[in-house]
Design an enzyme around this catalytic site. Sequence first.
Site, mmCIF file in Angstrom:
data_model
loop_
_atom_site.group_PDB
_atom_site.id
_atom_site.type_symbol
_atom_site.label_atom_id
_atom_site.label_comp_id
_atom_site.label_asym_id
_atom_site.label_seq_id
_atom_site.Cartn_x
_atom_site.Cartn_y
_atom_site.Cartn_z
ATOM 1 N N TYR A 1 62.712 -11.668 89.227
ATOM 2 C CA TYR A 1 62.157 -11.444 87.882
ATOM 3 C C TYR A 1 60.637 -11.505 87.932
ATOM 4 O O TYR A 1 60.052 -11.934 88.926
ATOM 5 C CB TYR A 1 62.686 -12.505 86.905
ATOM 6 C CG TYR A 1 64.156 -12.319 86.650
ATOM 7 C CD1 TYR A 1 64.604 -11.336 85.780
ATOM 8 C CD2 TYR A 1 65.095 -13.091 87.313
ATOM 9 C CE1 TYR A 1 65.955 -11.125 85.571
ATOM 10 C CE2 TYR A 1 66.462 -12.888 87.113
ATOM 11 C CZ TYR A 1 66.875 -11.900 86.233
ATOM 12 O OH TYR A 1 68.206 -11.683 86.041
ATOM 13 N N GLU B 1 61.379 -19.118 82.907
ATOM 14 C CA GLU B 1 60.768 -20.211 82.149
ATOM 15 C C GLU B 1 61.353 -21.590 82.457
ATOM 16 O O GLU B 1 61.648 -22.350 81.546
ATOM 17 C CB GLU B 1 60.927 -19.902 80.658
ATOM 18 C CG GLU B 1 62.384 -19.855 80.136
ATOM 19 C CD GLU B 1 63.075 -18.505 80.230
ATOM 20 O OE1 GLU B 1 62.685 -17.692 81.084
ATOM 21 O OE2 GLU B 1 64.024 -18.261 79.453
ATOM 22 N N HIS C 1 54.130 -15.155 78.266
ATOM 23 C CA HIS C 1 55.542 -15.022 77.914
ATOM 24 C C HIS C 1 56.337 -16.251 78.371
ATOM 25 O O HIS C 1 57.032 -16.881 77.573
ATOM 26 C CB HIS C 1 56.117 -13.744 78.528
ATOM 27 C CG HIS C 1 57.574 -13.536 78.249
ATOM 28 N ND1 HIS C 1 58.030 -12.780 77.202
ATOM 29 C CD2 HIS C 1 58.671 -14.017 78.870
ATOM 30 C CE1 HIS C 1 59.346 -12.792 77.191
ATOM 31 N NE2 HIS C 1 59.774 -13.540 78.205
ATOM 32 N N GLU C 2 56.200 -16.588 79.629
ATOM 33 C CA GLU C 2 56.985 -17.724 80.148
ATOM 34 C C GLU C 2 56.566 -19.033 79.476
ATOM 35 O O GLU C 2 57.402 -19.863 79.155
ATOM 36 C CB GLU C 2 56.865 -17.817 81.673
ATOM 37 C CG GLU C 2 57.278 -16.565 82.439
ATOM 38 C CD GLU C 2 58.596 -15.939 81.994
ATOM 39 O OE1 GLU C 2 59.464 -16.648 81.458
ATOM 40 O OE2 GLU C 2 58.734 -14.703 82.165
ATOM 41 N N HIS D 1 58.219 -19.490 76.131
ATOM 42 C CA HIS D 1 59.594 -20.008 76.147
ATOM 43 C C HIS D 1 59.643 -21.530 75.979
ATOM 44 O O HIS D 1 60.713 -22.073 75.675
ATOM 45 C CB HIS D 1 60.285 -19.618 77.451
ATOM 46 C CG HIS D 1 60.906 -18.252 77.450
ATOM 47 N ND1 HIS D 1 61.834 -17.859 76.520
ATOM 48 C CD2 HIS D 1 60.743 -17.198 78.296
ATOM 49 C CE1 HIS D 1 62.218 -16.600 76.802
ATOM 50 N NE2 HIS D 1 61.565 -16.183 77.869
ATOM 51 N N GLU E 1 64.474 -14.126 73.819
ATOM 52 C CA GLU E 1 63.524 -13.155 74.367
ATOM 53 C C GLU E 1 62.700 -12.428 73.301
ATOM 54 O O GLU E 1 61.525 -12.145 73.511
ATOM 55 C CB GLU E 1 64.244 -12.157 75.276
ATOM 56 C CG GLU E 1 64.925 -12.812 76.500
ATOM 57 C CD GLU E 1 63.963 -13.592 77.394
ATOM 58 O OE1 GLU E 1 62.736 -13.432 77.252
ATOM 59 O OE2 GLU E 1 64.439 -14.388 78.228
ATOM 60 N N ASP F 1 73.865 -10.487 82.252
ATOM 61 C CA ASP F 1 72.638 -9.871 82.782
ATOM 62 C C ASP F 1 72.724 -8.345 82.802
ATOM 63 O O ASP F 1 71.705 -7.660 82.750
ATOM 64 C CB ASP F 1 72.349 -10.351 84.209
ATOM 65 C CG ASP F 1 72.115 -11.849 84.270
ATOM 66 O OD1 ASP F 1 72.135 -12.496 83.198
ATOM 67 O OD2 ASP F 1 71.921 -12.373 85.376
ATOM 68 N N TYR G 1 64.036 -7.962 73.748
ATOM 69 C CA TYR G 1 62.609 -8.296 73.783
ATOM 70 C C TYR G 1 61.849 -7.509 72.728
ATOM 71 O O TYR G 1 61.210 -8.061 71.841
ATOM 72 C CB TYR G 1 62.005 -7.940 75.149
ATOM 73 C CG TYR G 1 62.510 -8.735 76.321
ATOM 74 C CD1 TYR G 1 63.724 -8.422 76.924
ATOM 75 C CD2 TYR G 1 61.773 -9.783 76.860
ATOM 76 C CE1 TYR G 1 64.189 -9.129 78.018
ATOM 77 C CE2 TYR G 1 62.229 -10.503 77.961
ATOM 78 C CZ TYR G 1 63.428 -10.169 78.534
ATOM 79 O OH TYR G 1 63.884 -10.872 79.617
HETATM 80 N N1 BES Z 1 64.133 -15.495 80.843
HETATM 81 C C1 BES Z 1 63.637 -14.261 81.322
HETATM 82 C C2 BES Z 1 64.270 -13.805 82.595
HETATM 83 C C3 BES Z 1 65.773 -13.611 82.516
HETATM 84 C C4 BES Z 1 66.361 -13.052 81.396
HETATM 85 C C5 BES Z 1 66.553 -13.973 83.579
HETATM 86 C C6 BES Z 1 67.734 -12.907 81.352
HETATM 87 C C7 BES Z 1 67.913 -13.810 83.537
HETATM 88 C C8 BES Z 1 68.516 -13.274 82.418
HETATM 89 C C9 BES Z 1 62.119 -14.303 81.493
HETATM 90 O O1 BES Z 1 61.466 -15.056 80.536
HETATM 91 C C10 BES Z 1 61.601 -12.906 81.305
HETATM 92 O O2 BES Z 1 61.782 -12.378 80.249
HETATM 93 N N2 BES Z 1 60.972 -12.326 82.323
HETATM 94 C C11 BES Z 1 60.405 -11.000 82.250
HETATM 95 C C12 BES Z 1 58.934 -11.048 82.024
HETATM 96 C C13 BES Z 1 58.500 -10.754 80.648
HETATM 97 C C14 BES Z 1 56.998 -10.696 80.559
HETATM 98 C C15 BES Z 1 59.125 -9.563 80.012
HETATM 99 C C16 BES Z 1 60.609 -10.317 83.576
HETATM 100 O O3 BES Z 1 61.044 -10.969 84.518
HETATM 101 O O4 BES Z 1 60.304 -9.136 83.675
HETATM 102 ZN ZN ZN Z 2 61.636 -14.210 78.636
#
Ligand code: BES
Ligand code: ZN
Length: 618
Positions: free
Chosen positions: A285, A289, A313-314, A317, A336, A393, A401
């Site tokens: 990823y 967070e 972003h992180e 969270h 998200e 997932d 988002y």
């Molecule tokens: N919590 C997410 C990553 C995630 C979501 C892992 C669903 C597993 C299942 C994390 O906060 C996230 O959204 N990461 C994004 C970055 C963001 C700036 C859009 C990513 O990894 O691209």
């Molecule tokens: Zn996120």
Amino acid sequence: MKKLLFVPVLLLFICCNKEKSEKAQTPKTPVKDDHSFSKPANAVVTHLDLDIKVSFDSSRISGKASWQIDNISKGNEIIFDENTLEIQKVTLGDDDTPTTFRLGEAVEFHGRPLYIKIAPNTTRVNIYYNTTKDAIALQWLKPEQTADKKKPFLFSQGESIWSRTWIPCQDSPSIRFTYNAKVTVPSDLMAVMSAENPQQKNNTGVYNFKQTKAIPSYLMAIAVGDLAFQQIDSRTGVYAEPSVVKKAAAEFGALGNMVNAAEKLFGPYRWGRYDVLVLPPSFPYGGMENPNLTFLTPGVIAGDRSLTSLLAHELGHSWSGNLVTNATWDDIWLNEGFTTYVEHRIGEAIFGEKEAKMQDVLSRKLLADNMAEYGPNNPDTRLRVNTTDRNPDDGLSDIPYEKGYAFLQTVEQAVGREKFDNFLKSWFDDHAFQSVTTKTFTDYLNDNLIKGDKVLEQKINAWVWIYKPDIPDNVTVPVSEDFLAIDVIQKNWRTTGVKGLAGKIKSTNEKQHFIDYLPNDLTISEMQAIDEEFNFTKGGNFVIKRQWFVQAIKHQYKAAYPDIESFMVATSRTGSLLTLYKEMIKTPEGKAWAKSIFAKAKAGYHLTTVEAVGNILK
Ligand code: BES
Ligand code: ZN
């Protein structure tokens, strides 16, 4: 193969905990989480004492998960989730009284229920176990896969339902617990977790952790490697491999200010320290967070802080997600979408309004592109989704988002920023350390903002946003003056030439906007000229390269192919990889190329990435 014999379809009525405390446990309304076998209304975990050993020789974690439980129903059974674990024995209480357990049938993605016999007065259950090579949550890296190439590395990724592949747990985001952990690692490595962390390596290889706030299981996290720490300010800092840590600390120099800005907007940061761990590139990823310690892709280190919105972003969270948590994966927009809103607000506070406007426009484009890909009737374009019987997932797109963000902006615009800011602050405060459903939110919105005002209710149109696919008409349309200027350049460069454009299109956002709107009939020689002017192929940061490579694939700009390949082999960032693979498979030659890249890259990809890419190349 799908075996659905064992999905429990019971409504889980969960005890009501009126007290507002860090240990606040569960939602006030009944929650049904199809992704966990546990029945927390009967018997629920409250605290974990983990004692594990990490072995790089066998790529296994082994040890004991000792759970404090509340046997609410005073029955004879507690149910845990497990997936690919080997359970050696289970005992009860501090004196290890033997007990019996059995495993139910496996269900695809979900693993198996672990039924443990308990007594009405049982308060502790000790599970002795080890992980196997199939643990999806764990990635074991060889030294060659790290930045410094000297020592092995391990990291975990729990979200969404993978924590059960490294710890037997009640693996639902609606169940919260505190934890202590004792972790033994090779003495030349250091361990960190989603908890209070050591700042220095010790010689014993034994590390102790404490997470005193109640968290859901998907936020359990561990990383082990040759790590160094560098402070940013008194409560923020960076962990990374020794050769990376200085660069990382410079890149994230604004971290302390970001936490301060977020506190001003959303209320106190309640977790103590906020640190960041920079991982090797096979982290799947952009960021994750994990409480106290965000896990980040090294791809954010652009050299000029231009990709730090990911960090915002992180960090965000810490309010939306970790403090107030989606109770099921169908409610993921509450994590998200809210966090994307929070991210943009932190970004605006730190980088200013011009930057925020650009980010807004980029956001809306992402939403539009996703909608176009999914189609307006696709149920996955609702804010509240249905992931029953699915790998949560897999249903994940940019919709929760970006549609979530667009919705919250719409509410903000309908009531005004001041009112909305107060509303959000109290939403976080009133549900701190609780897990919430979409209904919790709509009730709260009705009670605290709409308050029976029919005109306002119409203006917001929340029901349609949340329960219907597509984007409602009342969506706000952001405008960025800076991007309008780029649009003018875009219109004219074919006649005026590309020389000198790099002096006008400078920031990452502007470059991205320019790249994304290059004409559909772009020629190879034009791409070449642009590349000579900007050096996107070789010199771009992670995001610039990704966007430029989409164009290169689309227009068969072969000069970039070797760089595209190395980019796609070097990273395991699933979202970005899918963007590129999806562009490739639009033509037969492209699909063959995609398959050959996947064959080369697969061994280095994270298991979840292999699964996701494998699915689209079928
Ligand atoms: N919590 C997410 C990553 C995630 C979501 C892992 C669903 C597993 C299942 C994390 O906060 C996230 O959204 N990461 C994004 C970055 C963001 C700036 C859009 C990513 O990894 O691209
Ligand atoms: Zn996120």
